[in-house]
Design an enzyme around this catalytic site. Structure first.
Site, mmCIF file in Angstrom:
data_model
loop_
_atom_site.group_PDB
_atom_site.id
_atom_site.type_symbol
_atom_site.label_atom_id
_atom_site.label_comp_id
_atom_site.label_asym_id
_atom_site.label_seq_id
_atom_site.Cartn_x
_atom_site.Cartn_y
_atom_site.Cartn_z
ATOM 1 N NE ARG A 258 -2.002 2.162 3.360
ATOM 2 C CZ ARG A 258 -1.940 2.191 4.791
ATOM 3 N NH1 ARG A 258 -2.601 1.190 5.580
ATOM 4 N NH2 ARG A 258 -1.002 2.898 5.501
ATOM 5 C CG HIS A 262 -6.531 3.071 6.136
ATOM 6 N ND1 HIS A 262 -6.974 1.978 5.352
ATOM 7 C CD2 HIS A 262 -7.745 3.536 6.458
ATOM 8 C CE1 HIS A 262 -8.268 1.501 5.647
ATOM 9 N NE2 HIS A 262 -8.768 2.689 6.323
ATOM 10 C CE1 TYR A 271 0.461 3.309 8.702
ATOM 11 C CE2 TYR A 271 -0.788 4.872 9.925
ATOM 12 C CZ TYR A 271 -0.829 4.047 9.030
ATOM 13 O OH TYR A 271 -1.428 4.392 7.773
#
Lengths: 358, 326
Positions: A258, A262, A271
């Site tokens: 990815r 998100h 993160y």
């Protein structure tokens, strides 16, 4: 004491095109002529440009929260192009490229992410399920559809797609388990993009591969390089054909990455190590096929530029169509609640009807 | 005509519709070879085959989820959840998908399914087998929630639920499963959904209930008649969508209302009926609306369950109290 091994398994990993754009071994028949891969390349370009435009629309306040699929183009294009028209896709919220390949229009997808259910009406296209946001809940839907295909003797396959995080959920396991019990025409796609919002793959499961979860359900499981569109397409065609001809379900874990946050509401900088993203960019699915096509002299930098311009114009036109789509009148929220609106709710609907087309 | 229990009526309705419509398919845990733990599907697998009477793996969310997939393919699945205590894993599927599939595809995909489950207390079942949580489903937009109280109503309402083009939660009061028999003509005639049934005419007070509690309510009405109180009794039958008009019309005549349900009091479906009476029927009321309900406690195990459940005496006492207002 007796001690014997009663079960053992191997998980295979498939790759044809390595990150440097080099071919490994013999290519499958469909990929032998390099020029035949250009349509798959185009689909991946479409997906990336569509994602980029959608993020821009959101950032400029012209669309709602959006989940980009940047980096996963080979996985979604490969699996959807391997499907037959009459097969059925049960995607998550990140398989835009799969929908586009299956005939959903860009405008419809913009309309949905722009806050209007009309975008999932797929007026001129396939019977695929709408996007599924609650994780893994679409897997049992696909099992039900596959049961119906088998019951009616239809040569169709259900293809539920989910992510690495979804494999932690009960619905995922309940679905693959039942498909095994009934030997259903179902191909489970696990697009392992290494992240479930902020949690890395290692935090989802201690198991070595997600593919081996299939073994617990008694069905074949395998891994494919999800950034190699040749491998993804090839493995899905094989699994779909097997399912279509009564050979039962398969689980394919597609290893990809990815590259985006998100969603547009997320900041992966909180993160994720920037270094990881840089490393993953070297594995980009589009770059590697571009390198191969150019090296095979069936593609050029100039053609690439032309394609990007052409697709950008197509995406911009769809975005304009979306931006010019009239808003639904408020009372239409009652239209599709039931086939016929029960009397009990007619006065509520009347309150919105009174507002007219605001 | 045949004398049938509620359980046999369920079986008859399923058999009738399976024979009439090839698209009707049953699925659930132990419903095939075993005929269901209560025998609601007894003999149906023999008659219609393993493909149409499907014993599933032990996975309730799968059952609800695959029911949605089957319904979206144009089949008419009727799924059984063995007990209401095991229905909660299905709520994700029912709320997030079944109830909103038509809406979220603007009518492109619908979900003509039925989810059956036995519910309620009073049969000395183990823990988790006796709750009445119908109000949880009544809160979900896009659903129908149907509760038969008698064999005849079970037969007619189940046929209607299967034929309905939208998802129906069909909750069977298991205390009534074998409580009484009624003459039922197996003619395939459905009863209407979305309407209350007035099961006893009266002029002094309206008693509103559903499911197993209809029987205590009718007993109370008989006792109260001897005391000179003439009760009208309404069986709500479809709690969602609620036919509030039948209730309002009755209360307009009687001026008094007591609502009886087995479920816990707080946010029980009685609260919704009472709210409707407060909104639309207040000027017709001579007395506050009464409620006779289960307590806001965890449903006790069977040694104490009779103290949890509303009794005929509780109902009579509340009615007498309501009659005292003039």
């Amino acid at each position: 004491m007796t001690k014997v091994a009663v079960a053992s398994f191997d998980i295979e990993f498939y790759q044809y095109l390595n990150p440097r754009g080099e071919i490994l071994g013999d290519l499958p028949e469909f990929a032998k002529r390099a020029a035949d891969l250009i349509p798959l390349y185009r689909d991946m370009i479409v997906t990336r440009i569509f994602d980029s435009k959608a993020v821009t629309l959101q950032r400029t306040g012209q669309m709602g929260t959006y989940a980009s699929s940047a980096g996963q183009e080979a996985s979604v294009v490969g699996l959807s192009r391997a499907m037959h028209k009459e097969d059925m896709l049960f995607p998550t919220y990140r398989e835009h490229g799969a929908y586009l390949a299956r005939g959903v229009t860009m405008t419809e997808l913009f309309v949905y992410w722009g806050g209007n259910e009309e975008g999932m009406n797929f007026a001129n296209a396939c019977g695929d399920f709408p996007v599924c946001i609650p994780i893994a809940t679409q897997v049992p839907h696909a099992v039900g559809a596959a049961y119906a295909f088998k019951l009616r003797g239809q040569p169709r396959v259900a293809v539920p797609v989910c992510g690495d995080g979804a494999t932690s959920k009960g619905d995922f396991y309940e679905g693959i388990n039942a498909a095994g019990v009934w030997n259903l025409p179902c191909v489970f796609a696990v697009i392992n993009n290494q992240w479930a919002i902020s949690q890395p793959r290692s935090r989802q499961s201690a198991c070595q591969t997600m593919a081996q979860k299939a073994i617990a359900a008694g069905i074949p499981g395998e891994q494919v390089d999800g950034n190699d569109v040749i491998a993804v397409y090839d493995r899905f065609v094989k699994a779909l054909n097997r399912a279509r001809s009564g050979g039962g379900p398969t689980l394919i874990e597609s290893i990809t990455y990815r590259m985006s946050d998100h969603t547009t509401a997320d900041d992966a900088g909180r993160y994720r190590n920037e270094q990881e993203l840089i490393q993953q960019k070297a594995l980009d699915p589009i770059d590697r096929l571009n390198t191969y096509l150019i090296e095979q002299s069936v593609w050029s930098e100039q053609q690439n530029q032309q394609l990007i311009e052409e697709v950008t114009a197509e995406v911009d036109a769809a975005a304009n169509d979306y931006l010019n789509t009239p808003r639904r009148a408020p009372h239409t929220i009652f239209d599709c609640l039931y086939e016929t609106l029960p009397k009990a709710y007619q006065s509520q609907a009347g309150r919105l009807t009174a507002l007219g087309d605001v | 005509m045949a004398e049938l229990t509620l359980l046999e009526a369920v079986n008859k309705a399923l058999a009738y519709e399976m024979a009439a419509d090839q698209d009707v398919i049953l699925l659930g845990e132990d419903i095939g070879v075993n005929g269901g733990v209560f025998r609601a599907t007894d003999g149906l697998q023999d008659r219609f085959g393993e493909d149409r009477v499907v014993d599933t793996p032990l996975a309730e969310s799968l059952i609800a989820g695959m029911t949605i997939g089957l319904a979206a393919q144009g089949l008419k699945p009727v799924a059984e959840i063995q007990f209401m205590g095991f229905i909660y894993p299905t709520i994700d599927q029912i709320l997030n998908h079944a109830a909103r599939l038509r809406t979220r595809t603007r009518g492109r995909i619908s979900c003509p399914m039925v989810l059956r489950a036995p519910f309620g207390g009073g049969i000395h079942a183990p823990e988790h087998h006796s709750e009445s949580t119908e109000a949880m489903f009544a809160h979900i937009p896009g659903l129908r929630v149907v509760i038969p109280s008698s064999p005849a109503r079970a037969y007619g309402l189940l046929l209607a639920a299967i034929r309905d083009p939208d998802p129906v939660i069909f909750l069977e009061p298991k205390r009534v499963y074998r409580m009484l028999k009624q003459d039922i003509d197996d003619s395939g005639e459905a009863l209407p959904l979305d309407v209350c049934f007035t099961v006893r005419q009266g002029t002094d007070i309206t008693l509103v209930s559903w499911g197993a509690m209809i029987h205590e309510t009718l007993q109370a009405a008989d006792q109260l008649e001897a005391e000179g109180i003439d009760c009208e009794v309404i069986d709500v039958a479809t709690i969602k969508p609620l036919d509030v008009e039948t209730i309002l019309e009755s209360v307009q005549r009687t001026g008094r209302c007591v609502i009886i349900h087995e479920a816990a009091r707080t946010a029980g479906f009685g609260a919704e009926i009472a709210a409707n009476l407060a909104e639309f029927g207040l000027m017709n009321l001579f007395a506050p609306v009464g409620r006779v309900t289960g307590f806001d406690t965890v449903m006790p195990l069977h040694l104490l369950e009779k103290f949890y459940m509303p009794s005929t005496e509780n109902i009579c006492a509340t009615v007498r109290q309501t009659m005292e207002y003039s």
